[in-house]
Design an enzyme around this catalytic site. Structure first.
Site, mmCIF file in Angstrom:
data_model
loop_
_atom_site.group_PDB
_atom_site.id
_atom_site.type_symbol
_atom_site.label_atom_id
_atom_site.label_comp_id
_atom_site.label_asym_id
_atom_site.label_seq_id
_atom_site.Cartn_x
_atom_site.Cartn_y
_atom_site.Cartn_z
ATOM 1 C CG ASP A 1 -2.297 0.638 0.851
ATOM 2 O OD1 ASP A 1 -2.279 1.814 0.436
ATOM 3 O OD2 ASP A 1 -3.339 -0.018 0.982
ATOM 4 C CG HIS B 1 -4.375 2.114 -2.136
ATOM 5 N ND1 HIS B 1 -4.365 2.917 -1.029
ATOM 6 C CD2 HIS B 1 -5.676 2.010 -2.522
ATOM 7 C CE1 HIS B 1 -5.604 3.283 -0.742
ATOM 8 N NE2 HIS B 1 -6.417 2.761 -1.638
ATOM 9 C CD GLU C 1 -10.051 3.729 -1.076
ATOM 10 O OE1 GLU C 1 -10.955 4.060 -0.311
ATOM 11 O OE2 GLU C 1 -8.900 3.421 -0.672
HETATM 12 C C1 ACM Z 1 -10.914 -0.480 0.421
HETATM 13 O O1 ACM Z 1 -11.434 -0.425 1.539
HETATM 14 N N1 ACM Z 1 -10.296 0.585 -0.074
HETATM 15 C C2 ACM Z 1 -10.959 -1.687 -0.368
#
Ligand code: ACM
Ligand code: ZN
Length: 506
Positions: free
Chosen positions: A144, A207, A271
């Protein structure tokens, strides 16, 4: 009877078996022997391989206990049930026959070791306790913005640079951590002995700030950046217009695929801030060459290309449900449903009914364990039916359930476990047991099996605190939201907005 998850069918018999805590068992599997303090071929408690269409059958009579299954995994599940029936002490176990099988093959928890790192012993403790409730998978979120947690020999800067950050939300304290390949092998085999499969996640293309901090040439601008020390959404991510990115992803895949034997491989896909892509000549060139109509299609192009790379390693991809937004996602990908908006629910329902896709139910509310009980109560977690809101025909497409635990606000092992337990056990039950719920009965059985956590030194929130009354719940909710805001990168709001950017700006 205090068994959790609730078995498929129980028939009571006459009398009881006098179980004594020093009784050993007649079994071959080391993990079963370790649950009962060792082996004794003449024990009245026998674990036997044999034909049955059930996962396992457990027969308790005054003379003894016979566990039957055609698989080692089934015998282990029978051992777990028997252990629960003992309550961890000498006791009279009522005579009964239990026929049992799981509702879903995928019954998982997720642990984020990027926002805060947790060492091998903590992960093993988590696996050991999950196994006592018949979980089947642990989803391991390993990459991440705030840290990359594996060693990739062909890209050593991923752990040398990508696993360390200068601090966390302004605390100025450098922190980091990664698993060596030997440690991953230890975790994977520890889990396999307990019939839990580890599903690795390398989240991409969003991410990925820790990856581009290690290798800036994989980003759009190519400029040096640092591993994120704040949470929220970051826009410095992998470029999708540079060939070297796909070469790097393939190198990562080849080593991660070797470390984790699971056929499942999580590619993230959630995201994705598209700010850098919109300004990048390489991304724009790809966009125009492919005649794309919006930036979602750039994400779909990336995802479908990396799915093809993954195919070489014989893996089935899983993606968070935003990957469906483009309408172009490769048909082989399974989807993990987490967002709570109506549009996503409709899209996921369509993914099942029209595309024949497999779906994992992980709806943020109420399944995300990082939220407090005040917002995601034990009752809410228990009562969610996986096909709820996805329509009557969804059940056939649901491969299972998963409760994720993100760790932005969790840095200590004790907190980690208190978020996981006991609420994850509501999800364990939904994943295993046949439909039909009774919350009061669930709570009663839950109280009876918590000794398994206590025996292992694993803390949990007392059951009576898991469903706070309205005012306490409201306080927890506000405090969680404020803390979340405090730990988010100030640029996060702008980056969120950029998810809606439609086309390149260059
Ligand atoms: C997430 O909670 N961004 C998968
Ligand atoms: Zn780019």
């Amino acid at each position: 009877m205090n068994i959790l998850p609730k078995p498929f069918r129980i028939e009571l018999g006459e009398g009881a078996f006098a179980y004594s805590a020093d009784m050993k068992v007649a079994a071959e599997l080391p993990v079963i022997l370790s649950l009962f303090g060792g082996g004794d071929p003449s024990s009245p408690i026998r674990f036997v391989k044999g034909d049955t269409e059930w996962d396992h059958v457990l027969k308790v009579s005054p003379e003894g206990v016979l566990a039957l299954s055609s698989t080692d995994e089934g015998l282990f599940h029978a051992a777990v049930t028997l252990k629960q029936l003992t309550g961890g002490k000498s006791t009279a176990i009522p005579a009964c026959t239990i026929w049992d099988k799981p509702r879903y093959t995928y019954r998982a928890g997720m642990i984020d070791v990027c926002r805060h790192f947790f060492g091998v012993e903590t992960i093993k403790k988590l696996i050991d306790t999950m196994a006592m409730f018949k979980f089947s998978h642990l989803h391991f979120h390993l990459s991440d913005d705030q840290g990359f947690r594996l060693c990739i020999d062909s890209m050593p800067k991923l752990h040398q640079i990508g696993s360390e950050r200068k601090g966390t939300c302004g605390d100025g304290r450098p922190t980091g951590g990664y698993y060596t390949k030997a440690q991953i092998a230890e975790i994977v085999s520890y889990a396999a002995e307990r019939y839990i499969e580890i599903v690795p996640e390398i989240d991409m293309p969003g991410h990925t700030r820790a990856i581009v901090a290690a290798y800036p040439e994989l980003s759009c601008s190519g400029k040096p950046t640092e591993v994120a020390s704040w949470f929220g959404i970051h826009s410095k991510i992998l470029c999708v217009g540079k060939e070297r990115v796909y070469e790097a992803v393939d190198r990562i895949f080849s080593e991660v695929a070797e470390m984790f034997p699971s056929e499942l491989f999580h590619l993230g896909g959630d995201e994705v801030a598209k700010l850098e892509w919109a300004k990048c000549p390489d991304c724009a060139a790809l966009y125009r060459k492919e005649g794309m109509k919006n930036l979602e299609e750039l994400q779909a192009y990336f995802t479908n290309r990396v799915i093809k790379l993954l195919e070489k390693y014989g893996k089935t991809p899983i993606l968070w449900n935003e990957a469906l937004n483009s309408e172009m996602l490769d048909k082989r990908a399974a989807v993990q449903y987490w967002t709570t908006d109506k549009k996503s629910a409709e899209r996921v329902a369509r993914a099942i009914s029209e595309e024949g896709r497999k779906v994992i139910m992980s709806r943020c509310a109420p399944y995300y364990l990082d939220y407090p009980c005040g917002t995601h109560s034990l009752k809410a977690m228990y009562e969610l039916e996986p096909d709820e809101e996805l329509g009557a025909s969804a059940e056939k497409g649901i491969m299972g359930v998963e409760c994720p635990l993100w760790t932005e606000q969790i840095s200590e092992e004790e907190e980690l476990f208190r978020h996981f337990y006991p609420r994850a056990l509501a999800v364990a039950e939904t994943g295993w047991s046949a439909p039909g719920k009774d919350y009061e009965d669930f709570k009663k059985r839950l109280q009876g099996v918590l000794f398994l956590l206590e025996e292992r030194g694993v803390p949990y929130i007392p059951v009576k605190e898991c469903d706070p009354a309205r005012f306490a719940a409201w306080r927890q909710k506000v405090s969680f939201a404020l803390r979340m805001q405090r730990v988010s990168d100030p640029m996060s709001a702008r980056n969120w907005q950029s998810m809606r950017l439609k086309e390149p700006k260059v």
